[in-house]
Design a protein around this motif. Structure first.
Motif, PDB file in Angstrom:
ATOM      1  N   ALA A  95     -11.124 -49.538  -3.974  1.00 52.38           N
ATOM      2  CA  ALA A  95     -10.161 -50.353  -4.713  1.00 52.38           C
ATOM      3  C   ALA A  95     -10.838 -51.424  -5.559  1.00 52.38           C
ATOM      4  CB  ALA A  95      -9.175 -51.002  -3.744  1.00 52.38           C
ATOM      5  N   ASN A  96     -12.073 -51.756  -5.242  1.00 55.58           N
ATOM      6  CA  ASN A  96     -12.800 -52.775  -6.000  1.00 55.58           C
ATOM      7  C   ASN A  96     -13.744 -52.189  -7.040  1.00 55.58           C
ATOM      8  OD1 ASN A  96     -12.278 -55.684  -5.026  1.00 55.58           O
ATOM      9  ND2 ASN A  96     -12.382 -54.528  -3.112  1.00 55.58           N
ATOM     10  N   LEU A  97     -13.775 -50.881  -7.171  1.00 56.91           N
ATOM     11  CA  LEU A  97     -14.600 -50.245  -8.195  1.00 56.91           C
ATOM     12  C   LEU A  97     -13.898 -50.290  -9.546  1.00 56.91           C
ATOM     13  CD1 LEU A  97     -15.804 -47.036  -6.306  1.00 56.91           C
ATOM     14  CD2 LEU A  97     -17.066 -49.176  -6.615  1.00 56.91           C
ATOM     15  N   LEU A  98     -14.696 -50.318 -10.616  1.00 57.67           N
ATOM     16  CA  LEU A  98     -14.151 -50.207 -11.959  1.00 57.67           C
ATOM     17  C   LEU A  98     -14.253 -48.760 -12.419  1.00 57.67           C
ATOM     18  CD1 LEU A  98     -15.693 -53.318 -13.784  1.00 57.67           C
ATOM     19  CD2 LEU A  98     -13.445 -53.113 -12.733  1.00 57.67           C
ATOM     20  N   PHE A  99     -13.161 -48.219 -12.920  1.00 58.12           N
ATOM     21  CA  PHE A  99     -13.149 -46.854 -13.428  1.00 58.12           C
ATOM     22  C   PHE A  99     -12.963 -46.905 -14.944  1.00 58.12           C
ATOM     23  CE2 PHE A  99     -12.188 -46.465  -9.007  1.00 58.12           C
ATOM     24  CZ  PHE A  99     -12.660 -45.224  -8.619  1.00 58.12           C
ATOM     25  N   PHE A 100     -14.013 -46.551 -15.681  1.00 57.17           N
ATOM     26  CA  PHE A 100     -13.958 -46.544 -17.139  1.00 57.17           C
ATOM     27  C   PHE A 100     -13.667 -45.124 -17.626  1.00 57.17           C
ATOM     28  CE2 PHE A 100     -16.612 -50.191 -16.083  1.00 57.17           C
ATOM     29  CZ  PHE A 100     -16.028 -51.180 -16.857  1.00 57.17           C
ATOM     30  N   ILE A 101     -12.670 -44.988 -18.457  1.00 60.63           N
ATOM     31  CA  ILE A 101     -12.252 -43.666 -18.919  1.00 60.63           C
ATOM     32  C   ILE A 101     -12.163 -43.657 -20.438  1.00 60.63           C
ATOM     33  CG2 ILE A 101     -10.441 -41.916 -18.823  1.00 60.63           C
ATOM     34  CD1 ILE A 101      -9.613 -43.039 -16.121  1.00 60.63           C
TER      35      ILE A 101
ATOM     36  N   THR B  68      -2.132 -38.452 -17.835  1.00 57.05           N
ATOM     37  CA  THR B  68      -1.210 -39.035 -16.860  1.00 57.05           C
ATOM     38  C   THR B  68      -1.425 -38.444 -15.474  1.00 57.05           C
ATOM     39  OG1 THR B  68       0.458 -39.396 -18.585  1.00 57.05           O
ATOM     40  CG2 THR B  68       1.235 -39.404 -16.304  1.00 57.05           C
ATOM     41  N   VAL B  69      -1.589 -37.132 -15.419  1.00 55.95           N
ATOM     42  CA  VAL B  69      -1.809 -36.445 -14.135  1.00 55.95           C
ATOM     43  C   VAL B  69      -3.100 -36.919 -13.486  1.00 55.95           C
ATOM     44  CG1 VAL B  69      -2.325 -34.214 -13.077  1.00 55.95           C
ATOM     45  CG2 VAL B  69      -0.456 -34.406 -14.721  1.00 55.95           C
ATOM     46  N   GLN B  70      -4.173 -36.990 -14.272  1.00 51.96           N
ATOM     47  CA  GLN B  70      -5.467 -37.350 -13.698  1.00 51.96           C
ATOM     48  C   GLN B  70      -5.545 -38.828 -13.313  1.00 51.96           C
ATOM     49  OE1 GLN B  70      -7.153 -34.986 -12.692  1.00 51.96           O
ATOM     50  NE2 GLN B  70      -6.069 -33.426 -13.884  1.00 51.96           N
ATOM     51  N   LEU B  71      -4.895 -39.709 -14.094  1.00 48.86           N
ATOM     52  CA  LEU B  71      -4.815 -41.118 -13.697  1.00 48.86           C
ATOM     53  C   LEU B  71      -4.068 -41.257 -12.372  1.00 48.86           C
ATOM     54  CD1 LEU B  71      -4.070 -43.209 -16.925  1.00 48.86           C
ATOM     55  CD2 LEU B  71      -6.094 -43.331 -15.476  1.00 48.86           C
TER      56      LEU B  71
ATOM     57  N   ALA C  34      -8.294 -45.401  -6.456  1.00 53.99           N
ATOM     58  CA  ALA C  34      -8.709 -46.139  -7.654  1.00 53.99           C
ATOM     59  C   ALA C  34      -7.602 -47.098  -8.058  1.00 53.99           C
ATOM     60  CB  ALA C  34      -9.014 -45.157  -8.782  1.00 53.99           C
ATOM     61  N   TRP C  35      -8.022 -48.274  -8.527  1.00 55.22           N
ATOM     62  CA  TRP C  35      -7.017 -49.303  -8.811  1.00 55.22           C
ATOM     63  C   TRP C  35      -7.296 -50.044 -10.110  1.00 55.22           C
ATOM     64  CZ3 TRP C  35      -6.919 -54.875  -8.417  1.00 55.22           C
ATOM     65  CH2 TRP C  35      -5.634 -55.420  -8.341  1.00 55.22           C
ATOM     66  N   LYS C  36      -8.588 -50.116 -10.492  1.00 54.07           N
ATOM     67  CA  LYS C  36      -8.961 -50.857 -11.686  1.00 54.07           C
ATOM     68  C   LYS C  36      -9.430 -49.877 -12.759  1.00 54.07           C
ATOM     69  CE  LYS C  36     -10.585 -54.877  -9.042  1.00 54.07           C
ATOM     70  NZ  LYS C  36     -11.720 -55.810  -8.844  1.00 54.07           N
ATOM     71  N   PHE C  37      -8.707 -49.808 -13.867  1.00 55.84           N
ATOM     72  CA  PHE C  37      -9.014 -48.843 -14.911  1.00 55.84           C
ATOM     73  C   PHE C  37      -9.347 -49.540 -16.226  1.00 55.84           C
ATOM     74  CE2 PHE C  37      -6.338 -46.608 -11.891  1.00 55.84           C
ATOM     75  CZ  PHE C  37      -6.957 -45.374 -11.774  1.00 55.84           C
ATOM     76  N   GLY C  38     -10.541 -49.285 -16.734  1.00 62.92           N
ATOM     77  CA  GLY C  38     -10.921 -49.711 -18.077  1.00 62.92           C
ATOM     78  C   GLY C  38     -10.772 -48.521 -19.006  1.00 62.92           C
TER      79      GLY C  38
ATOM     80  N   SER D   2       2.845 -47.699 -11.882  1.00 64.83           N
ATOM     81  CA  SER D   2       2.213 -47.070 -10.706  1.00 64.83           C
ATOM     82  C   SER D   2       1.623 -48.079  -9.764  1.00 64.83           C
ATOM     83  CB  SER D   2       1.095 -46.126 -11.179  1.00 64.83           C
ATOM     84  OG  SER D   2       0.037 -46.881 -11.736  1.00 64.83           O
ATOM     85  N   GLY D   3       1.580 -49.337 -10.163  1.00 63.88           N
ATOM     86  CA  GLY D   3       0.994 -50.350  -9.299  1.00 63.88           C
ATOM     87  C   GLY D   3      -0.462 -50.596  -9.588  1.00 63.88           C
ATOM     88  N   MET D   4      -1.045 -49.878 -10.513  1.00 61.93           N
ATOM     89  CA  MET D   4      -2.464 -50.054 -10.843  1.00 61.93           C
ATOM     90  C   MET D   4      -2.632 -51.211 -11.815  1.00 61.93           C
ATOM     91  SD  MET D   4      -3.312 -46.998 -13.547  1.00 61.93           S
ATOM     92  CE  MET D   4      -2.842 -47.151 -15.261  1.00 61.93           C
ATOM     93  N   ILE D   5      -3.862 -51.644 -11.982  1.00 67.72           N
ATOM     94  CA  ILE D   5      -4.205 -52.673 -12.953  1.00 67.72           C
ATOM     95  C   ILE D   5      -5.168 -52.062 -13.957  1.00 67.72           C
ATOM     96  CG2 ILE D   5      -6.098 -53.572 -11.513  1.00 67.72           C
ATOM     97  CD1 ILE D   5      -5.462 -56.345 -12.595  1.00 67.72           C
ATOM     98  N   TYR D   6      -5.052 -52.449 -15.213  1.00 64.05           N
ATOM     99  CA  TYR D   6      -5.880 -51.804 -16.225  1.00 64.05           C
ATOM    100  C   TYR D   6      -6.197 -52.752 -17.367  1.00 64.05           C
ATOM    101  CZ  TYR D   6      -1.717 -51.526 -19.137  1.00 64.05           C
ATOM    102  OH  TYR D   6      -0.620 -51.847 -19.893  1.00 64.05           O
ATOM    103  N   SER D   7      -7.253 -52.411 -18.088  1.00 57.30           N
ATOM    104  CA  SER D   7      -7.594 -53.048 -19.352  1.00 57.30           C
ATOM    105  C   SER D   7      -7.673 -51.954 -20.398  1.00 57.30           C
ATOM    106  CB  SER D   7      -8.945 -53.765 -19.263  1.00 57.30           C
ATOM    107  OG  SER D   7      -8.881 -54.844 -18.353  1.00 57.30           O
ATOM    108  N   LEU D   8      -7.040 -52.175 -21.529  1.00 55.66           N
ATOM    109  CA  LEU D   8      -7.031 -51.168 -22.587  1.00 55.66           C
ATOM    110  C   LEU D   8      -7.777 -51.706 -23.797  1.00 55.66           C
ATOM    111  CD1 LEU D   8      -6.064 -48.487 -23.786  1.00 55.66           C
ATOM    112  CD2 LEU D   8      -3.950 -49.640 -24.454  1.00 55.66           C
ATOM    113  N   GLU D   9      -8.853 -51.034 -24.148  1.00 53.11           N
ATOM    114  CA  GLU D   9      -9.634 -51.438 -25.311  1.00 53.11           C
ATOM    115  C   GLU D   9      -9.076 -50.801 -26.567  1.00 53.11           C
ATOM    116  OE1 GLU D   9     -13.767 -50.552 -27.630  1.00 53.11           O
ATOM    117  OE2 GLU D   9     -12.996 -49.259 -26.049  1.00 53.11           O
ATOM    118  N   ASN D  10      -8.907 -51.596 -27.594  1.00 55.13           N
ATOM    119  CA  ASN D  10      -8.452 -51.080 -28.882  1.00 55.13           C
ATOM    120  C   ASN D  10      -9.690 -50.741 -29.714  1.00 55.13           C
ATOM    121  OD1 ASN D  10      -7.311 -50.559 -31.387  1.00 55.13           O
ATOM    122  ND2 ASN D  10      -5.754 -52.142 -31.171  1.00 55.13           N
ATOM    123  N   ALA D  11     -10.267 -49.581 -29.437  1.00 53.14           N
ATOM    124  CA  ALA D  11     -11.490 -49.178 -30.130  1.00 53.14           C
ATOM    125  C   ALA D  11     -11.248 -48.970 -31.618  1.00 53.14           C
ATOM    126  CB  ALA D  11     -12.050 -47.899 -29.503  1.00 53.14           C
TER     127      ALA D  11
END
Length: 211
Positions: free
Chosen positions: A29-35, A67-70, A78-82, A105-114
């Protein structure tokens, strides 16, 4: 991405066996998942599949699979999504050459506007110390973008890499990637929402998923 999530499920299972369910859930839950998806799918569709699959069909399929894979990752703890957005794909050196020849879904995320980040660098490159936004630093041919940066080619290499936006015909230079990373972790960044990556890393889990 499906295969990568399946591989992570195996890793998650191994971690659970080593640490036990509770400690494993806390650790994950404390890992960062960058996608990052789309930067290859969309250009490949344009080049190879546009006669068999329409762009709206491609985008719908990507959205559905994403959506399915998230959801699968979230169910694995997994809880933190970049999430990395798609940049301005049409301004890469290879394209210059081609043209011219909240989720509930209860997750937390950061969305980069590339897209906006790339647009900003292209609009005012000098403010970032960049002088060349069209030519690749490493490659062959016109704009160093007719042949890839492969060692078996008689390559042309730029002398001052920091002055270039692109390393090769597809990818940004290391200096540009560092600037992007700094912006994503900067609290005043306009390129990431609703929180920056630094805040994402420091966030405490709201709940733990015990498997």
């Amino acid at each position: 991405m499906t295969q990568q999530v399946q591989q992570f499920a195996m890793v998650q299972g191994n971690i659970t066996r080593l640490l036990g369910p509770e400690k494993s859930a806390e650790f994950i839950a404390n890992l960062l998942f960058f996608i990052s998806i789309g930067s290859n799918d969309i250009p490949d569709h344009h080049q190879y599949n546009r006669t068999t699959v329409s762009l709206p069909q491609l985008m719908a399929a990507m959205q559905s699979n994403f959506t399915v894979q998230l959801t699968n990752l979230y169910n694995l703890g997994a809880w933190k999504f970049g999430i990395i957005g798609v940049p301005l794909l049409g301004c890469r050196p290879v394209v210059w050459v081609e043209n011219l020849t909240k989720s509930g879904s209860g997750m937390i995320y950061s969305l980069e506007n590339a897209y906006y980040m790339t647009y900003t660098m292209l609009k005012d490159p000098s403010s970032f110390g960049i002088k060349n936004i069209e030519k690749a630093c490493c490659g062959k041919g016109w704009l160093n973008a007719e042949k890839a940066c492969f060692i078996n080619y008689n390559l042309n290499l730029c002398l001052k890499r920091k002055e270039f936006l692109f390393w090769d015909m597809y990818h940004p230079i290391e200096y540009a990637s560092r600037l992007a990373a700094f912006a994503l972790f900067n609290k005043n960044s306009s390129f990431v929402t609703p929180i920056n990556f630094s805040q994402l890393a420091q966030a405490s889990p709201i709940k733990l998923v015990l498997l």
